[in-house]
Design an enzyme around this catalytic site. Sequence first.
Site, mmCIF file in Angstrom:
data_model
loop_
_atom_site.group_PDB
_atom_site.id
_atom_site.type_symbol
_atom_site.label_atom_id
_atom_site.label_comp_id
_atom_site.label_asym_id
_atom_site.label_seq_id
_atom_site.Cartn_x
_atom_site.Cartn_y
_atom_site.Cartn_z
ATOM 1 N N GLU A 15 0.763 -0.620 -0.194
ATOM 2 C CA GLU A 15 0.101 -0.245 -0.067
ATOM 3 C C GLU A 15 1.001 0.880 0.055
ATOM 4 O OE1 GLU A 15 -4.153 -1.425 2.808
ATOM 5 O OE2 GLU A 15 -2.125 -0.807 3.800
ATOM 6 N N ASP A 219 -12.112 -5.439 -2.101
ATOM 7 C CA ASP A 219 -13.306 -6.734 -1.446
ATOM 8 C C ASP A 219 -14.150 -6.256 -1.066
ATOM 9 O OD1 ASP A 219 -10.734 -6.620 0.353
ATOM 10 O OD2 ASP A 219 -12.699 -7.361 1.868
HETATM 11 N N1 SAH Z 1 -3.408 -11.236 3.203
HETATM 12 C C1 SAH Z 1 -2.834 -10.416 4.107
HETATM 13 C C2 SAH Z 1 -2.986 -9.354 4.536
HETATM 14 C C3 SAH Z 1 -4.271 -8.819 4.961
HETATM 15 S S1 SAH Z 1 -5.336 -8.066 6.601
HETATM 16 C C4 SAH Z 1 -1.502 -10.564 4.547
HETATM 17 O O1 SAH Z 1 -1.019 -11.688 3.458
HETATM 18 O O2 SAH Z 1 -0.680 -10.066 4.550
HETATM 19 C C5 SAH Z 1 -6.213 -7.210 5.046
HETATM 20 C C6 SAH Z 1 -5.577 -5.919 5.200
HETATM 21 O O3 SAH Z 1 -6.414 -4.796 4.550
HETATM 22 C C7 SAH Z 1 -5.852 -5.030 6.345
HETATM 23 O O4 SAH Z 1 -4.776 -4.244 6.812
HETATM 24 C C8 SAH Z 1 -6.768 -4.091 6.224
HETATM 25 O O5 SAH Z 1 -6.805 -2.522 7.040
HETATM 26 C C9 SAH Z 1 -7.902 -4.272 5.002
HETATM 27 N N2 SAH Z 1 -8.726 -4.740 4.569
HETATM 28 C C10 SAH Z 1 -9.272 -5.445 3.737
HETATM 29 N N3 SAH Z 1 -10.257 -5.718 2.986
HETATM 30 C C11 SAH Z 1 -10.302 -5.692 4.247
HETATM 31 C C12 SAH Z 1 -11.413 -6.843 4.851
HETATM 32 N N4 SAH Z 1 -12.218 -7.453 3.514
HETATM 33 N N5 SAH Z 1 -11.802 -7.547 6.038
HETATM 34 C C13 SAH Z 1 -10.788 -6.100 7.236
HETATM 35 N N6 SAH Z 1 -9.574 -5.831 6.843
HETATM 36 C C14 SAH Z 1 -9.543 -5.231 5.405
#
Ligand code: SAH
Length: 257
Positions: A15, A219
Amino acid sequence: MTEGPLGIVSAMPQELAAVLALMPEERRVDLAGRSFWHGQLGGHEVVAVVSGIGKVAAATTATLLLQRFCATGLVFTGVAGGLGDGVRVGDTVVATAFLQHDMDASPLFARHEIPGYGFSRFSTHRSWQQGLSAAARRTAASLAATVGAEVVARFGLEATQVHEGLVISGDRFVSSEAESTALRQQLPDALAVEMEGAAVAQVCHDHGVPFAAVRCVSDRADQAAHVDFVRFVSEVTCHTSAHTVLDWLSHLDTPQA
Ligand code: SAH
C-alpha cells in the site's frame, strides 16, 4: 503554521510502495521494528511508514509518529472491504468518522462505546477529508492514466465512485457474507471495514491533531475477499492511493489548513 511533518501511514508495504516511489530523497529511521521514511511529497515535509496490520500495530505506529517524529497530523492510505450498498471494488471511501466494530464493554458501556470517552465514533478532520475526497475524484477521473487502460478493463473499473462516510475497524479480516451481513445490520451506515483506522483516529484524538483516511475498496468483505484482495492491492490500489495523497498534498496550503 505548526512546524513538523505530516505522517502518512499504510498497513502493508504494497500500500505504501507507490508513495515511497514518489519520495526520491527520503531518509530512513528504524524504530520499534518499523522503517520511517522522512522526505518531501507534494511540497510538504512527510514521514511515511508501514504500520503493520491491526489496531495495536496501528496505534503504536501513530504514537511513534506523533511523539518521536513530531508529526502534526496523520493520513492513512490503504485498502478496505466494501460494506455499504453500492460500494464496489475499485471505489474509494474517504472516512468522515471511524468506529471500532469489535469494541464491546457491554453491559458496562453501550455497544461500541470506547470506555472513558463517552462515545463510539471519532470524526476525521473536515477540511482534510474534503480535500482528500476532491483528490480521490480527480484520481478516479484519470484512472486509466494512473494504472493503465488494460488494468481498468481487466478489473472493470470504468465507473468507479468516491464515497464519504463511516469506516469501521476491527482485528478481523472480514471474509464471509455472514460476517459482513451482521456488520451491516449492526451499523447500517458503515461504508467500509478495515483493521487500523479507528485506532489511529483515537490516538490522534488523544493528541489533538488532525486525522484523515482514504481507502480504496479491494473486496466486498465476502467469501471472495481473499482472492479479490491480493490481486487488487498489488495492481491497482497502491497506485491510486498514492496518486490521491500526492494530489491532495499538492493542493494543501498548510499542514493545519
Ligand atoms: N492477506 C494479507 C492480509 C491482509 S489483512 C497478508 O497476507 O498480509 C487486510 C488488510 O487490508 C488490513 O490492513 C485491512 O485494513 C484491509 N482490509 C481489506 N479488506 C478487508 C476486509 N474485508 N476486512 C478487514 N480488513 C480489510
